[in-house]
Design an enzyme around this catalytic site. Structure first.
Site, PDB file in Angstrom:
ATOM      1  N   TYR A 191       0.642  -0.933   0.099  1.00 46.92           N
ATOM      2  CA  TYR A 191      -0.060  -0.047   0.106  1.00 46.92           C
ATOM      3  C   TYR A 191       0.752   1.419  -0.319  1.00 46.92           C
ATOM      4  O   TYR A 191       1.139   2.694  -0.809  1.00 46.92           O
ATOM      5  CB  TYR A 191      -0.941  -0.265   1.378  1.00 46.92           C
ATOM      6  N   LYS A 195       0.561   5.008  -2.342  1.00 40.35           N
ATOM      7  CA  LYS A 195       0.215   6.593  -1.927  1.00 40.35           C
ATOM      8  C   LYS A 195       1.747   7.179  -1.498  1.00 40.35           C
ATOM      9  O   LYS A 195       0.943   8.794  -2.290  1.00 40.35           O
ATOM     10  CB  LYS A 195       0.412   6.355  -0.433  1.00 40.35           C
TER      11      LYS A 195
END
Ligand code: NDP
Ligand code: VSD
Length: 356
Positions: A191, A195
């Site tokens: 993740y 981001k």
């Protein structure tokens, strides 16, 4: 500083806002709160039923129910052509005028240890978090900035909110990243990179926008922002916790989760005060200062404060990292290399231990 704080740099009344991921969690609350401030709101997500319920909730908050307009579009923004279709539909719905603000909230989190994660999941997370934002940015900026020399001949009707004097209000493109883009830790490899990539996109675009602003001084300026929330108490936070290892949960224990309402309100406030990289809680506010580099700080006084806090945080982060490394090693000695999660017996006993 007084002046800096008092001018609203993010006016939304009478303006049109597109929110991706606007059917749930933070995006839904952003939609509601911008409707309460008088914006026309379009939400975009895949699931139709949640979109319908979402737009009803947002519409119920309208400041001027008679004149504000609301719309929802189902699209999968991992597909670039869907992003283009969304922009075309919004322009058609909005009397052939592009939206004034595009806020990319769509995303998802699948936190697992690197070697336990199938490679396809890294692609999934990049698609869901980076490419949904990148595709919307591309479709949006092409609409906003592909100004032919003929159109640029100062036609004030070419933008939706042209005031009678002064420069037109800026357009805003907003990405939603996370605390983890500044400081990531064990369990977040699928993740965090997706981001962090948004921050790279945002900082670079922010500089490119100077080119267009200088070339077309009478057109609305485009401002690019990124919001960095920490834990948001949304449905998908509960879902991510089903696969998140207990190791990661232990490492993020210090974070006090915020409701989507609070995160939306703090994000909007940050934009109103003109910030480019917006944080929504104190810990992120602090950690951001250790990671600012060449990002835009918004004037001398803010830069000075960033520098003071930043030099302190450069030291503090050494201890934060050291403390977490220690915790990870202690975990490995005690429970072995699984990180564990909720699916097995030993994990349940660890969970009990963590809650105690
Ligand atoms: N929850 C947290 O702790 C944190 C979350 N964030 C980030 O903030 C943002 C909001 O989080 P949260 O409130 O939890 O979000 P939610 O999971 O509640 O909502 C996500 C939204 O994005 C939509 N969406 C997901 N994938 C796509 C896609 N491919 N195309 C179009 N729409 C999509 C979902 O609708 P649908 O599934 O129907 O498409 C939904 O509307 C996300 O980007 C998240 O990564 C940042 C920090 C912390
Ligand atoms: C003074 C400095 C101290 C620093 C201590 C660090 C404490 C850890 C905070 C962990 C926050 C985790 C946020 C994850 C949000 C997110 O993006 C996911 N929930 C995805 O949905």
């Amino acid at each position: 500083m007084g002046n800096l704080m008092s001018r609203n740099e993010f006016p939304v009344e009478g303006r049109t806002v597109v929110i991706t991921g606007g059917s749930s969690g933070m995006g839904l609350e952003v939609g509601r709160q911008l409707a309460e401030k008088g914006a026309n709101v379009v939400i975009v997500a895949r699931g139709q039923e949640k979109l319908r319920q979402g737009i009803e909730y947002i519409q119920a908050g309208a400041l001027y129910p008679q004149s504000q307009r609301f719309h929802q579009i189902s699209a999968d923004l991992t597909s670039p052509s869907d992003a283009v279709r969304v922009m075309d539909e919004v322009v058609a719905w909005n009397s052939s005028t592009p939206p004034d603000i595009v806020w990319c909230c769509a995303g998802s989190a699948l936190p697992t240890l690197f070697i336990d994660t199938p490679v396809a999941r890294f692609h999934n997370q990049m698609d869901s978090n980076y490419f949904t934002g990148m595709h919307m940015a591309h479709a949006t900026l092409r609409r906003w900035l592909k100004i032919s020399p003929k159109d640029a001949a100062d036609d004030p009707s070419s933008h939706s909110c042209a005031p009678t004097n002064g420069p037109p209000p800026a357009r805003h493109l907003i990405f939603t990243s996370t605390f983890l883009a500044f400081y990531s830790f064990a369990g977040w490899t699928p993740y965090s990179p997706s981001k962090a990539a948004l921050r790279g996109l945002s900082d670079t675009l922010s500089q490119e926008m100077n080119l267009y602003a200088a070339a077309h001084p009478t057109e609305p300026r485009v401002r690019v922002h990124t919001v960095f929330p920490a834990t948001i108490l949304s449905e998908s936070y509960e879902a991510e916790n089903l696969i998140k290892t207990d190791l990661s949960k232990m490492l993020e224990e210090g974070d006090e989760a915020q409701t989507p309402q609070v995160v939306a309100a703090k994000s909007i406030r940050g934009l109103e005060t003109g910030q480019e990289l917006v944080t929504t809680n104190l810990v992120t506010w602090l950690v951001k200062r250790s990671m600012l580099g060449g990002s835009v700080r918004g004037g001398f006084w803010r830069a000075l404060l960033d520098w003071i806090v930043g030099s302190l945080m450069a030291l503090v982060m050494i201890f934060v990292r050291d403390d977490m490394d220690r915790k990870v090693r202690a975990w490995g000695r005690k429970y072995g290399d699984s990180g564990m999660n909720g699916d097995n017996k030993s994990a349940r006993s660890v969970k009990g231990h963590l809650q105690a």
